[in-house]
Design a protein around this motif. Structure first.
Motif, PDB file in Angstrom:
ATOM      1  N   UNK A 152       0.763  -1.023  -0.082  1.00 17.35           N
ATOM      2  CA  UNK A 152      -0.653  -0.098   0.187  1.00 17.35           C
ATOM      3  C   UNK A 152       0.842   1.571  -0.071  1.00 17.35           C
ATOM      4  N   UNK A 153       0.422   2.586  -0.532  1.00 18.74           N
ATOM      5  CA  UNK A 153       1.598   2.946  -0.844  1.00 18.74           C
ATOM      6  C   UNK A 153       0.993   4.561   0.071  1.00 18.74           C
ATOM      7  N   UNK A 154       2.005   4.891   1.034  1.00 17.34           N
ATOM      8  CA  UNK A 154       1.016   5.962   1.934  1.00 17.34           C
ATOM      9  C   UNK A 154       1.488   7.155   1.752  1.00 17.34           C
ATOM     10  N   UNK A 155       1.749   7.653   0.811  1.00 16.76           N
ATOM     11  CA  UNK A 155       1.922   9.003   0.025  1.00 16.76           C
ATOM     12  C   UNK A 155       0.711   9.928  -0.097  1.00 16.76           C
ATOM     13  N   UNK A 156       0.650  10.785   0.282  1.00 10.80           N
ATOM     14  CA  UNK A 156      -0.628  12.019  -0.323  1.00 10.80           C
ATOM     15  C   UNK A 156      -0.267  11.895  -1.814  1.00 10.80           C
ATOM     16  N   UNK A 157      -1.141  13.351  -2.106  1.00  9.96           N
ATOM     17  CA  UNK A 157      -1.060  14.068  -3.360  1.00  9.96           C
ATOM     18  C   UNK A 157      -1.233  15.329  -2.861  1.00  9.96           C
ATOM     19  N   UNK A 158      -1.339  15.633  -3.866  1.00 10.25           N
ATOM     20  CA  UNK A 158      -0.890  17.125  -4.459  1.00 10.25           C
ATOM     21  C   UNK A 158      -2.370  17.694  -5.353  1.00 10.25           C
ATOM     22  N   UNK A 159      -3.117  18.181  -4.962  1.00 11.80           N
ATOM     23  CA  UNK A 159      -3.841  18.917  -5.578  1.00 11.80           C
ATOM     24  C   UNK A 159      -4.256  20.185  -6.287  1.00 11.80           C
TER      25      UNK A 159
END
Length: 267
Positions: free
Chosen positions: A1-8
């Motif tokens: 599982x990728x725990x990285x966030x995201x940029x909007x």
């Protein structure tokens, strides 16, 4: 599982907080970190959760709170830490707002991102001033151009624009207004061509429109000390402003100082 966030990368619209998109509002309500610009209306920050970190990165002529490289670094650092990051940009992120650079930086670091369109000031400010950018029998073409090159960029081709486009909408052009005016006259635009400068477009109690012609607009700017941020509109459609203006003087706003925009806490 990728725990990285995201940029909007979200367009905030031109100023009036009611012009943000539904998608943009939803993302503000969910964000862990909001990195916002100078021209973002502070009312939009009320959508943020109490726990959200607010990072001000506004830029004004001659003064950058954070350089672009630092903004890029913050986006990646916060997303890598698993945060949902909203980069809130005035207007539309794809219109002279450097969204390509920020998206590319995220891509290079394998950070997921989404680009959310917004209403650009070049469309909204003229309409709030009563100026349709096209009009049957008057204007069937419009061009959006920057009046302020940077990083060694070539200036716009004023010859082609003057000769081939009915309506010109110029962003970031106030400091170069004398050169822009002279270039358009040199390439055949009449001194009688209507011009409007719209300052703080769509902001209640702050929007101002200064109308004139290519022949006299520079002198009017000096007399009234008219300054940025402003959109410049050149073309015959500007003449409709005196009949269609509807917004200015239509309300008041509690926001009176630019400094009110510059309050953010680095989380």
């Amino acid at each position: 599982m990728n725990d990285c966030g995201k940029v909007y990368l979200v367009g905030a619209g031109p100023g009036d907080p009611s012009l943000i998109t539904v998608r943009g509002m939803e993302l503000l309500q969910r964000a862990d970190v909001i990195v916002y610009d100078r021209l973002v209306h502070p009312d939009l920050l009320r959508y943020a959760r109490p726990s959200a970190s607010l990072v001000y990165c506004g830029k004004r002529p001659g003064h950058h709170t954070l350089p672009q490289e630092e903004i890029n670094r913050i986006l990646v650092k916060q997303a890598t830490a698993g945060k949902q990051v909203v980069r809130l940009k005035g207007g539309d992120p794809g219109m002279f707002a450097r969204v390509g650079e920020e998206a590319a930086h995220c891509a290079r670091h394998a950070i997921p991102y989404e680009i959310v369109p917004g209403v650009t000031a070049g469309l909204a400010a003229p309409l709030y001033a009563g100026i349709p950018l096209t009009h049957r029998g008057t204007a069937s073409s419009v061009a959006f151009v920057t009046g302020h090159g940077c990083g060694g960029e070539e200036p716009p081709s004023w010859g082609g624009l003057a000769e081939q486009v009915d309506t010109l909408v110029i962003y970031m052009g106030m400091s170069n207004l004398p050169q822009i005016r002279q270039s358009l006259l040199h390439h055949g635009r009449s001194p009688d061509t209507p011009v409007a400068l719209i300052r703080w477009g769509t902001w209640k109690g702050r929007q101002e429109t200064l109308s004139g012609t290519l022949g006299n607009i520079e002198e009017k700017v000096r007399q009234q000390k008219f300054a940025s941020p402003a959109i410049i509109v050149v073309g015959e459609v500007v003449a409709y402003q005196k009949h269609l203006a509807w917004f200015e003087g239509g309300g008041s706003d509690t926001l009176n100082k630019e400094d009110d925009l510059e309050q953010g806490v680095m989380g």
